[in-house]
Design an enzyme around this catalytic site. Structure first.
Site, PDB file in Angstrom:
ATOM      1  CG  ASP A  31      -2.040  -0.847   1.148  1.00  0.00           C
ATOM      2  OD1 ASP A  31      -2.438  -1.320  -0.014  1.00  0.00           O
ATOM      3  OD2 ASP A  31      -2.608  -1.167   1.897  1.00  0.00           O
ATOM      4  CE  LYS A  58       2.371   6.692  -7.485  1.00  0.00           C
ATOM      5  NZ  LYS A  58       2.936   6.043  -8.766  1.00  0.00           N
ATOM      6  CG  MET A  67      -8.700   6.190   7.575  1.00  0.00           C
ATOM      7  SD  MET A  67      -9.584   5.156   6.659  1.00  0.00           S
ATOM      8  CE  MET A  67     -10.446   4.102   7.976  1.00  0.00           C
TER       9      MET A  67
HETATM   10  N1  SAH Z   1      -4.184  -0.571   9.349  1.00  0.00           N
HETATM   11  C1  SAH Z   1      -3.653   0.715   9.802  1.00  0.00           C
HETATM   12  C2  SAH Z   1      -4.661   1.821   9.609  1.00  0.00           C
HETATM   13  C3  SAH Z   1      -5.258   2.003   8.070  1.00  0.00           C
HETATM   14  S1  SAH Z   1      -6.289   3.232   7.847  1.00  0.00           S
HETATM   15  C4  SAH Z   1      -3.066   0.815  11.277  1.00  0.00           C
HETATM   16  O1  SAH Z   1      -3.644  -0.217  11.715  1.00  0.00           O
HETATM   17  O2  SAH Z   1      -2.439   1.748  11.604  1.00  0.00           O
HETATM   18  C5  SAH Z   1      -5.568   4.508   7.368  1.00  0.00           C
HETATM   19  C6  SAH Z   1      -5.312   5.814   8.516  1.00  0.00           C
HETATM   20  O3  SAH Z   1      -4.419   5.351   9.606  1.00  0.00           O
HETATM   21  C7  SAH Z   1      -4.682   7.014   7.923  1.00  0.00           C
HETATM   22  O4  SAH Z   1      -5.817   7.789   7.221  1.00  0.00           O
HETATM   23  C8  SAH Z   1      -4.381   7.816   9.379  1.00  0.00           C
HETATM   24  O5  SAH Z   1      -5.587   8.184  10.013  1.00  0.00           O
HETATM   25  C9  SAH Z   1      -3.888   6.533  10.232  1.00  0.00           C
HETATM   26  N2  SAH Z   1      -2.272   6.396   9.937  1.00  0.00           N
HETATM   27  C10 SAH Z   1      -1.782   5.195   9.559  1.00  0.00           C
HETATM   28  N3  SAH Z   1      -0.487   5.550   9.411  1.00  0.00           N
HETATM   29  C11 SAH Z   1      -0.441   6.799  10.043  1.00  0.00           C
HETATM   30  C12 SAH Z   1       1.058   7.646  10.845  1.00  0.00           C
HETATM   31  N4  SAH Z   1       2.095   7.109  10.421  1.00  0.00           N
HETATM   32  N5  SAH Z   1       0.612   8.855  11.118  1.00  0.00           N
HETATM   33  C13 SAH Z   1      -0.674   9.260  11.313  1.00  0.00           C
HETATM   34  N6  SAH Z   1      -1.730   8.375  11.058  1.00  0.00           N
HETATM   35  C14 SAH Z   1      -1.571   7.157  10.437  1.00  0.00           C
END
Ligand code: SAH
Length: 552
Positions: free
Chosen positions: A35, A57, A190
């Site tokens: 991803d 992408k 998100m």
């Molecule tokens: N599976 C992922 C979440 C996926 S949803 C997990 O467990 O972290 C994607 C969202 O995760 C983003 O929109 C953001 O809100 C959050 N996110 C993921 N990585 C991040 C980071 N390094 N810093 C801040 N938010 C993050």
């Protein structure tokens, strides 16, 4: 037999937060389907021979639909029988990552899978901002909520959803009444695009307007930023501070602890992405030091290996039958082991062609690699050198010779016995073994070559970097030719691009150089240069830090 799919959590960004299990699988993956949020440093850990598929992408810069990703995973499992297909996702695969949906598809298609949990951003990103999600006396629970859910209950694809949301809040089906009453910490993923709406709804439902909250952008990466607000100022702060995805929002009393506990140091190279070109393995030292100073380092090795049995050994790939002529197979590198088996399997054979043969390895690492293929070594020299291996095999052969002679089959000459040894090596292997075992046969199973091209993901990472670090003129020359050849091949797809003719125009313009020679080579290719005072890594690292200090 199909391949196995591993749903792997890459963690929130800091490559050190990938699990050991995840790394182990990436190192042997045949395919990596990843991803957008996965960091280049983690992509750099993947088996360099793996097929890298960017589903954040692709192929025409639109993200791949979930149904298409599901289909691809099944397709790769069929294309790589017995293979390792890594599905690499940000954070944890089962936390708003649609890992469950992918797993269901795999079950339906009869594909075996494993889940390798990751460190979710929901907890680790606040931790990197010094905010504990629970704290005695402040929060006895925490709740992880998607700030972007379609009214039909489906969460949107985690990547991009924030930026794409044109209609903030309209799709949300959250139970704001319940959330507003909830005394625990609320963590929204998100949610940035919808946060104004979410905050207003929570206040309407009675949540204290002064509730502290923090937006943490690109948490755990060198670009991490924390913006503090309250429920009532949330929307305004996001706009004023231009908070962008990926970011999480954390709400509740624990946020205040962040004022005291924010531990992440403001390192001198934080937020800088530096490309370190490596001629061989020698650059790791400088990469580690730049990383420790806060930089994001993209290592670009300048050599690669390639399988070559058909071309070099004078046998066609379908001719592994020739193995029947040998009693002892000797391996002198893990690359040799991997290349040999890859080509053997590709030609439709399996390990049974090795039944009854003796296997020799130069040392423990190669021995361990063979064990991954289910093969235990018969001969490993004590001193782990080519010479040791040669002497060991000589002794083996001599002993067999005596046995044969005493069995009165003296027509079997020594030469004949020795010729039944097959050495499986790379093109750069020296002649030590052949000299000690002159009748042995050598198959060159892989070649070491200068890297001809960077993978797509790495070219993008290089293009987005702040500077390149060069330690020698050959590093400059190799890097420039690789960058240019990559550009040419993408230019041929896009004939309208005319201006990209110098390496400095398709990589960062700035080069940090060791020594005047390196500097003039880099200038010749159009780079602006900053050169260390002395020709040492210490001096170069110092210079890089000084450069960015001056800049800020
Ligand atoms: N599976 C992922 C979440 C996926 S949803 C997990 O467990 O972290 C994607 C969202 O995760 C983003 O929109 C953001 O809100 C959050 N996110 C993921 N990585 C991040 C980071 N390094 N810093 C801040 N938010 C993050």
């Amino acid at each position: 037999m199909k391949g196995t799919v591993y749903l792997i959590g890459a963690g929130p960004g800091d490559p050190g937060l990938l699990t050991l299990r995840g790394k182990e699988i990436l190192e042997k993956a045949d395919v990596v389907v990843y991803d957008r949020l996965v960091s280049p440093a983690i992509l750099g850990m993947c088996n360099p021979k793996a097929k890298m598929v960017d589903v954040g992408k692709m192929p025409t810069h639109h993200k791949v639909k979930q149904s298409e990703i599901n289909r691809l995973l099944v397709q790769f499992a069929c294309e790589f029988p017995g293979g390792v297909i890594a599905r690499l996702k940000g954070g944890d695969p089962f936390v708003f990552g649609r890992g469950g949906e992918e797993a269901l598809e795999l079950v339906a298609a009869g594909v075996e899978f494993e889940v390798v949990p990751g460190i979710t951003s929901a907890i680790s990103v606040p931790a990197y901002a010094g905010i504990p999600v629970s704290h005695r006396g402040i929060a006895t629970s925490f709740h992880i909520i998607t700030g972007h859910e379609k009214a039909d209950g489906r969460t949107c694809h985690p990547e991009r959803s924030e930026a794409e949301s044109k209609d903030p809040g309209q799709n949300l089906s959250l139970d704001f009444e319940t959330l507003a009453k909830c005394p625990g910490t609320l963590i929204f993923l998100m949610g940035i695009a919808n946060m104004d709406f979410i905050a207003r709804r929570l206040m309407e439902c009675g949540k204290d307007t002064k509730t502290p909250l923090a937006f943490i952008e690109k948490g755990t990466t060198p670009y991490q930023r924390t913006v503090m607000a309250t429920l009532e100022t949330a929307g305004e702060k996001i706009a004023r501070e231009n908070v962008t995805a990926p970011a999480i929002t954390i709400m509740g009393g624990v946020v205040e602890l962040g004022q005291t506990l924010a531990w992440k140091k403001n390192l001198p190279l934080a937020g800088k992405r530096l490309v370190v070109t490596r001629a061989a393995k020698q650059a790791s030292g400088i990469s580690a030091r730049l990383t420790a100073l806060g930089a994001e380092v993209i290592e670009t090795p300048m050599i690669e290996t390639r399988d070559v049995i058909p071309a070099k050994a004078g046998i066609s790939s379908a001719d592994f039958n020739a193995l029947a002529n040998f009693d002892i197979l000797a391996f002198t590198s893990t690359n040799g082991v991997e290349s040999f088996f890859r080509q053997l399997f590709a030609a439709g054979y399996d390990v049974r062609v090795l039944a009854g043969k003796k296997i020799a390895s130069v040392g423990k690492i190669t021995e361990k690699k063979l064990l991954e293929y289910g093969i235990r070594c018969d001969y490993v020299p004590e001193d782990h050198t080519g010479e040791g291996l040669g002497r060991l095999l000589r002794d083996v052969v001599n002993k067999e010779e005596r046995v044969i002679l005493s069995g009165e089959r003296s027509s079997e000459s020594k030469d004949l016995i020795e010729s039944r040894i097959l050495l499986l090596q790379g093109n750069l292997a020296d002649d030590t073994l052949l000299k000690l075992l002159p009748q042995a046969t050598r198959w060159v199973v892989y070649e070491t070559l200068p890297v001809a091209e960077l993978p797509e993901w790495k070219r993008e990472a290089v293009a987005g970097a702040d500077a390149v670090v060069f330690a020698s003129t050959s590093a400059v020359e190799n890097f420039c030719s690789v960058i240019l050849s990559g550009e040419r091949s993408s230019e041929s797809k896009d004939l309208n691009r005319e201006s990209l003719t110098t390496p400095a125009s398709c990589s960062p313009r700035l080069a940090f150089c060791i020594g005047r020679m390196t500097e003039s080579a880099a200038r010749k290719h159009g780079y602006e240069t900053v050169t260390s005072d002395e020709t040492t890594m210490d001096s170069l690292v110092k210079k890089i830090v000084e450069h960015y200090k001056k800049e800020s």
